[in-house]
Design an enzyme around this catalytic site. Structure first.
Site, PDB file in Angstrom:
ATOM      1  N   HIS A  81      23.415  15.454 -18.050  1.00  0.00           N
ATOM      2  CA  HIS A  81      24.715  15.133 -18.633  1.00  0.00           C
ATOM      3  C   HIS A  81      25.819  15.127 -17.568  1.00  0.00           C
ATOM      4  O   HIS A  81      26.548  14.150 -17.416  1.00  0.00           O
ATOM      5  CB  HIS A  81      25.047  16.131 -19.741  1.00  0.00           C
ATOM      6  N   ASP A 110      39.204 -13.360  -4.845  1.00  0.00           N
ATOM      7  CA  ASP A 110      37.999 -12.523  -4.966  1.00  0.00           C
ATOM      8  C   ASP A 110      38.233 -11.281  -4.124  1.00  0.00           C
ATOM      9  O   ASP A 110      39.300 -11.096  -3.555  1.00  0.00           O
ATOM     10  CB  ASP A 110      36.738 -13.274  -4.495  1.00  0.00           C
ATOM     11  N   TRP A 144      24.491  20.001 -12.319  1.00  0.00           N
ATOM     12  CA  TRP A 144      25.016  18.890 -11.507  1.00  0.00           C
ATOM     13  C   TRP A 144      25.524  19.396 -10.171  1.00  0.00           C
ATOM     14  O   TRP A 144      25.673  18.647  -9.227  1.00  0.00           O
ATOM     15  CB  TRP A 144      26.076  18.091 -12.267  1.00  0.00           C
ATOM     16  N   SER A 174      26.973   3.288  -2.602  1.00  0.00           N
ATOM     17  CA  SER A 174      27.618   2.276  -3.440  1.00  0.00           C
ATOM     18  C   SER A 174      29.132   2.493  -3.481  1.00  0.00           C
ATOM     19  O   SER A 174      29.919   1.562  -3.304  1.00  0.00           O
ATOM     20  CB  SER A 174      27.018   2.338  -4.851  1.00  0.00           C
ATOM     21  N   SER A 175      29.531   3.755  -3.683  1.00  0.00           N
ATOM     22  CA  SER A 175      30.964   4.055  -3.773  1.00  0.00           C
ATOM     23  C   SER A 175      31.668   3.801  -2.447  1.00  0.00           C
ATOM     24  O   SER A 175      32.780   3.278  -2.415  1.00  0.00           O
ATOM     25  CB  SER A 175      31.181   5.508  -4.180  1.00  0.00           C
ATOM     26  N   HIS A 258      35.906  18.746  -5.032  1.00  0.00           N
ATOM     27  CA  HIS A 258      37.275  18.738  -5.538  1.00  0.00           C
ATOM     28  C   HIS A 258      37.989  17.412  -5.345  1.00  0.00           C
ATOM     29  O   HIS A 258      38.601  16.909  -6.280  1.00  0.00           O
ATOM     30  CB  HIS A 258      38.117  19.917  -5.082  1.00  0.00           C
ATOM     31  N   GLU A 260      36.533  14.763  -5.454  1.00  0.00           N
ATOM     32  CA  GLU A 260      35.859  13.974  -6.491  1.00  0.00           C
ATOM     33  C   GLU A 260      36.614  14.052  -7.821  1.00  0.00           C
ATOM     34  O   GLU A 260      36.693  13.075  -8.562  1.00  0.00           O
ATOM     35  CB  GLU A 260      34.419  14.484  -6.662  1.00  0.00           C
ATOM     36  N   TYR A 262      39.744  14.226  -8.203  1.00  0.00           N
ATOM     37  CA  TYR A 262      40.867  13.290  -8.150  1.00  0.00           C
ATOM     38  C   TYR A 262      40.390  11.855  -8.063  1.00  0.00           C
ATOM     39  O   TYR A 262      41.072  10.945  -8.539  1.00  0.00           O
ATOM     40  CB  TYR A 262      41.812  13.683  -7.003  1.00  0.00           C
ATOM     41  N   SER A 273      50.012   4.352 -15.921  1.00  0.00           N
ATOM     42  CA  SER A 273      51.267   3.852 -15.350  1.00  0.00           C
ATOM     43  C   SER A 273      51.422   2.350 -15.560  1.00  0.00           C
ATOM     44  O   SER A 273      52.535   1.833 -15.512  1.00  0.00           O
ATOM     45  CB  SER A 273      51.328   4.168 -13.851  1.00  0.00           C
ATOM     46  N   HIS A 307      38.712  26.880  -4.609  1.00  0.00           N
ATOM     47  CA  HIS A 307      39.034  27.509  -5.903  1.00  0.00           C
ATOM     48  C   HIS A 307      37.859  27.410  -6.875  1.00  0.00           C
ATOM     49  O   HIS A 307      37.882  28.028  -7.934  1.00  0.00           O
ATOM     50  CB  HIS A 307      40.351  26.987  -6.511  1.00  0.00           C
ATOM     51  N   HIS A 308      36.830  26.665  -6.510  1.00  0.00           N
ATOM     52  CA  HIS A 308      35.592  26.695  -7.290  1.00  0.00           C
ATOM     53  C   HIS A 308      34.723  27.876  -6.884  1.00  0.00           C
ATOM     54  O   HIS A 308      33.678  28.100  -7.472  1.00  0.00           O
ATOM     55  CB  HIS A 308      34.803  25.400  -7.092  1.00  0.00           C
ATOM     56  N   THR A 333      51.306  16.592  -9.953  1.00  0.00           N
ATOM     57  CA  THR A 333      50.652  16.221 -11.210  1.00  0.00           C
ATOM     58  C   THR A 333      51.629  16.373 -12.371  1.00  0.00           C
ATOM     59  O   THR A 333      51.743  15.494 -13.231  1.00  0.00           O
ATOM     60  CB  THR A 333      49.405  17.100 -11.431  1.00  0.00           C
ATOM     61  N   LYS A 336      54.169  13.585 -12.459  1.00  0.00           N
ATOM     62  CA  LYS A 336      53.678  12.354 -13.075  1.00  0.00           C
ATOM     63  C   LYS A 336      53.788  12.410 -14.591  1.00  0.00           C
ATOM     64  O   LYS A 336      54.225  11.458 -15.239  1.00  0.00           O
ATOM     65  CB  LYS A 336      52.213  12.126 -12.703  1.00  0.00           C
ATOM     66  N   ARG A 455      28.790  29.635 -19.309  1.00  0.00           N
ATOM     67  CA  ARG A 455      28.286  28.288 -19.514  1.00  0.00           C
ATOM     68  C   ARG A 455      26.807  28.244 -19.124  1.00  0.00           C
ATOM     69  O   ARG A 455      26.275  29.182 -18.550  1.00  0.00           O
ATOM     70  CB  ARG A 455      29.096  27.305 -18.666  1.00  0.00           C
TER      71      ARG A 455
END
Lengths: 567, 279
Positions: A81, A110, A144, A174-175, A258, A260, A262, A273, A307-308, A333, A336, A455
């Protein structure tokens, strides 16, 4: 030997290349729009698979000490998941949206590298297919985050973990290729007059998304390569018995992980926006502040990874530094969010489905942002870390944040991609079900975490009200699933029978609305000169001026440029 | 009414009540909660108000405003000030959460006297340097606790227990958290925060339980298929009872060791010791 024969002059004409049709036209395409659609369809399929896995987990947790699935299957479910939603849905879905709309919004025909673009998609699909093929053998089950040493060969010997590594490598590649392509396209292929200060905010977000990917993805690629060599070639990077370090994995993973976060949410910010000004009929409030905040978030996003790891054995100086950097990132943040509310303020808000999803996003993301401040306060995190409070927080930012903006984008841009409108009624129903389902599922999970439930556990004892709370969450998850299903029905139906949209059904601000829906292969016959951050407003005004007397307030106003393009 | 209030508050706050550090975390959490609620109500309120008040009506004209520098600078600074205030409050609260106090007068008076096996710059000790130090070892899928009081000078033969930790009340207990296989996380919610047990590393925390009772927790980092069943309890008993328990544990372990040795000797005598290689 054969005697020399003088060549006879002859007229030859190579046959004009036949237009590919049917499915071959899709698999051989380098058209950014078709690649974009393949991205979106593929990632949505993975979204549905990830959703089914989530519902199976919720079913298992609906009752204490449930025996619906075995511990191994449960671990496989949350591993699949999480991995699916991050690597096969949110990140590539935004890549798909950017693929389709980036060239249209900047007035290009293109992407900068069309074949590389096709390669990005096929790498993604290959990664996803190999990863999902593991469900027929042994799916990965280390989460994950795949913390070493649990993900190492002696604790996770199955090939599923290797399928996971393969997925990270292929989707990462790919990314990266996609990000380089986006960056090159934005840097070089903007329409005349589109200076950086006139770039649509979605494009600013994609620019930042690309930079983050280019810096962060190589780190996870390195981390999983070390894991691969640990597993199969006898190295000991993460093995403490031989001088390796389990904390190295946590540092590398979160140094990627982290940013990731964002990568997964900034494009959503960009979508909001774009959509809010259109439906409030008001310019975005503080264009420069929003663009600057996007860049600031991206930079600070690289300074907060630990912080993780607040509960890992790390020195106090790091704890303090990371708490402060995490607090700091809350400032841009928060700015925004206030800018978006100010955009709505004193507007004339039309409650179309895209706006509903955007408003829902702001409401939910705010909660996720606030719970993030609790988690950034490291002594408080010592209690909340690795509990359902974190599960709730990450779903508020990732589902409330990214997924709601993706749905807003689907409803907003579907008319451009297909030439037909999605049903408003089904759209509203889908929004209400998803919003209510989401809150029912995840609000209570804060309390489940506060009551001490970690968890990633497949069963729990019914201490206090844990059964009731988990049951509420499970019921909510099915309402949420139903909401997603309604949108699937809506899309399937509207592709064939939706109201014909015309080139500019929403009276949008950006250039994609200048061309017919769906756009022709070359996108634009004439690329207009851009004079502001809202070029379509200028074009509509110009059309109105030249055709004085025409009713310019009707929604069906067709820009003059567009009528000539669609042939 | 008071009961209802405390139940409501418990709904919104983490578990606490077993140890001063857990209580301090709880009070820090409550401060953050109050600030969070104010921000939440203000911002969600503004959002809902804007959505209702400025919905499209006949004759309404949208104001073409592109920004307001003073307002934007204002709320940026405002957000920063709130967060700086929270940071300051956290630093004020931090020592009480991190630094263990001395044991109480009716705590275990033997605690700390020569019981620290090794020192580290990151382990915090009470001001008088005396604490009962227990080594917590995480392994798939059980917690093991090693107590001071080894029978032999090299530290071997120390008393230990599994899953259920027994500690004296009113005594500062420091924990040295390690792991022997994969990453685990030690967590008893009512006794303070959680700390990862990482193979190859030491992690530290402490607690001090004022009254006898049983406190439950479980491993908090995914450690494999048995993760959900890797439970832990801490049973706090009066110091005299603890000393009794520790002595009994020591006795039983040495008796069991002696019995095992005897059994091994007997077995070796029957089969012929050292002949395993050449059957």
């Amino acid at each position: 030997m054969a005697t020399y024969v003088a060549p006879i002059p002859q007229v030859s004409a190579s046959r004009a290349q036949r237009q590919a049709s049917g499915w071959t036209s899709w698999i051989t395409t380098t058209d950014h729009k078709r690649i974009g659609i393949m991205y979106m369809v593929t990632t949505f399929v993975f979204f549905c698979l990830g959703g089914v896995e989530a519902l199976m987990m919720r079913l298992q947790l609906g009752a204490p000490n449930n025996t619906l699935v075995t511990p191994a299957v449960y671990n496989q479910l949350f591993t699949m998941h999480g991995t699916t939603m991050v690597f096969l849905f949110v990140v590539p879905m935004f890549a798909g949206l950017a693929n389709y709309f980036l060239p249209l919004m900047i007035g290009a025909r293109d992407m900068a590298f069309p074949r590389l673009n096709a390669l990005s998609f096929w790498l993604l699909l290959a990664g996803g297919v190999v990863f999902y093929a593991s469900i027929f053998f042994n799916p990965p089950e280390a989460g994950w985050t795949s913390y070493a040493p649990l993900s190492n060969a002696n604790f996770s010997p199955s090939g599923g973990q290797d399928a996971w590594i393969y997925l990270i490598h292929l989707t990462g590649l790919s990314s990266i290729l996609g990000a380089i392509n986006f960056y090159a396209t934005i840097a070089n292929m903007r329409a005349r007059g589109m200076s950086w200060g006139r770039l649509p905010l979605f494009i600013w977000a994609i620019l930042t998304y690309s930079v983050l990917i280019i810096f962060a993805m190589p780190v996870i690629a390195a981390a999983v390569t070390l894991l691969l060599t640990d597993r199969h070639f006898g190295t000991h990077f993460y093995d403490p018995a031989n001088g390796g370090s389990p904390l190295l994995w946590q540092n590398l993973f979160w140094f990627f992980g982290h940013p990731e976060v964002y990568i997964m949410v900034l494009p959503g910010f960009g979508i909001v926006s774009e959509i809010l000004p259109v439906f409030a009929r008001k310019p975005i409030f503080g264009y420069k502040a929003i663009a600057a905040a996007t860049v600031a978030i991206a930079f600070l996003g690289f300074l907060t990874w630990a912080h993780h790891m607040f509960t890992a054995p790390i020195p106090e100086a790091i704890l303090v530094f990371v708490m402060l950097s995490s607090y700091f990132i809350a400032v841009p943040t928060g700015v925004k969010i206030l800018n978006w509310i100010a955009t709505l303020w004193r507007g004339t808000i039309e409650f179309k489905t895209p706006l509903l999803f955007c408003a829902g996003f702001i409401a939910l993301f705010l909660i996720g942002g606030i719970s993030g401040v609790f988690l950034a306060t490291f002594p408080v995190d010592w209690q909340l870390n690795e509990t359902y409070f974190v599960v709730a927080h990450l779903h508020f930012v990732l589902m409330g944040g990214s997924v709601f903006t993706i749905f807003a984008a689907i409803y907003y841009w579907f008319p451009k991609m297909t030439g037909r409108m999605l049903s408003e009624g089904l759209g509203r129903l889908s929004f209400v079900l998803m919003f209510v389902g989401f809150l029912t599922t995840f609000l209570i999970q804060h309390v489940i975490g506060l009551d001490g439930m970690p968890r990633r556990i497949y069963e729990y004892d019914n201490v206090g009200n844990l059964h009731l709370y988990n049951l509420i969450s499970t019921v909510g998850s099915f309402i949420l699933g139903l909401g997603v299903l309604v949108t699937i029905v809506n899309v399937a139906r509207s592709v064939k029978v939706g109201v014909v949209a015309g080139p500019d059904p929403w009276k949008g601000n950006t250039l994609e609305w200048f061309t017919p829906s769906p756009p022709p292969q070359n996108n634009f016959d004439v690329i207009p000169v851009v004079r502001s951050a809202e070029p379509m407003k200028d074009i509509r005004r110009e059309v109105q001026r030249r055709t004085t007397g025409a009713d310019a307030t009707g929604t069906a106003t067709v820009p003059s440029g567009a009528t000539q393009v669609g042939v | 009414m008071g009961h209802l209030l405390s139940t409501t508050l418990a709904f919104f706050t983490p578990l606490s009540g077993g140890s001063p550090n857990a209580n301090e975390i709880d009070s820090l959490y409550k401060i953050v909660l109050v600030v969070a609620l104010v921000v939440f109500v203000a911002v969600e309120g503004a959002l809902v108000y804007a959505l209702v008040r400025f919905r499209k009506r006949r004759g309404a004209v949208p104001a073409q405003i592109r920004g307001n520098t003073r307002l934007e600078v204002g709320w940026t600074v405002g957000a920063a000030v709130i967060l700086i205030a929270l940071a300051v409050i956290t630093f004020v609260k931090l020592p009480a959460i991190q630094n263990p106090p001395n044991s109480g007068p009716n705590g275990d008076q033997l605690a700390g006297s020569g019981r620290v096996l090794y020192a580290s710059s990151e382990r915090k000790l009470p001001p008088n340097g005396k604490a009962l130090n227990i080594t917590v070892i995480g392994r798939q899928f059980i917690w093991q606790y090693v107590y001071p009081g080894a029978n032999e000078p090299d530290g071997l033969g120390a008393p230990y227990s599994y899953e259920a930790m027994v500690v004296p009340t009113n005594t500062t207990v420091t924990l040295d958290i390690v792991a022997s296989d994969v990453v685990h996380s030690w967590w008893i919610p009512e006794l303070g925060g959680k700390f990862q047990a990482v193979p190859g590393y030491h992690n530290y925390t402490w607690f001090k339980i004022p009254k006898p009772g049983i406190y439950r927790g479980q491993c908090a980092v995914l450690c494999g298929r048995g993760h959900a069943r890797m439970l832990a309890t801490v049973r706090a008993v009066p110091p005299a009872q603890f000393d009794e328990w520790l002595a009994k544990q020591k006795r039983e372990i040495s008796e069991a060791n002696a019995a095992a040795q005897a059994a091994r000797a007997k077995l070796n005598g029957q089969t012929g010791a050292g002949q395993v290689e050449n059957p």
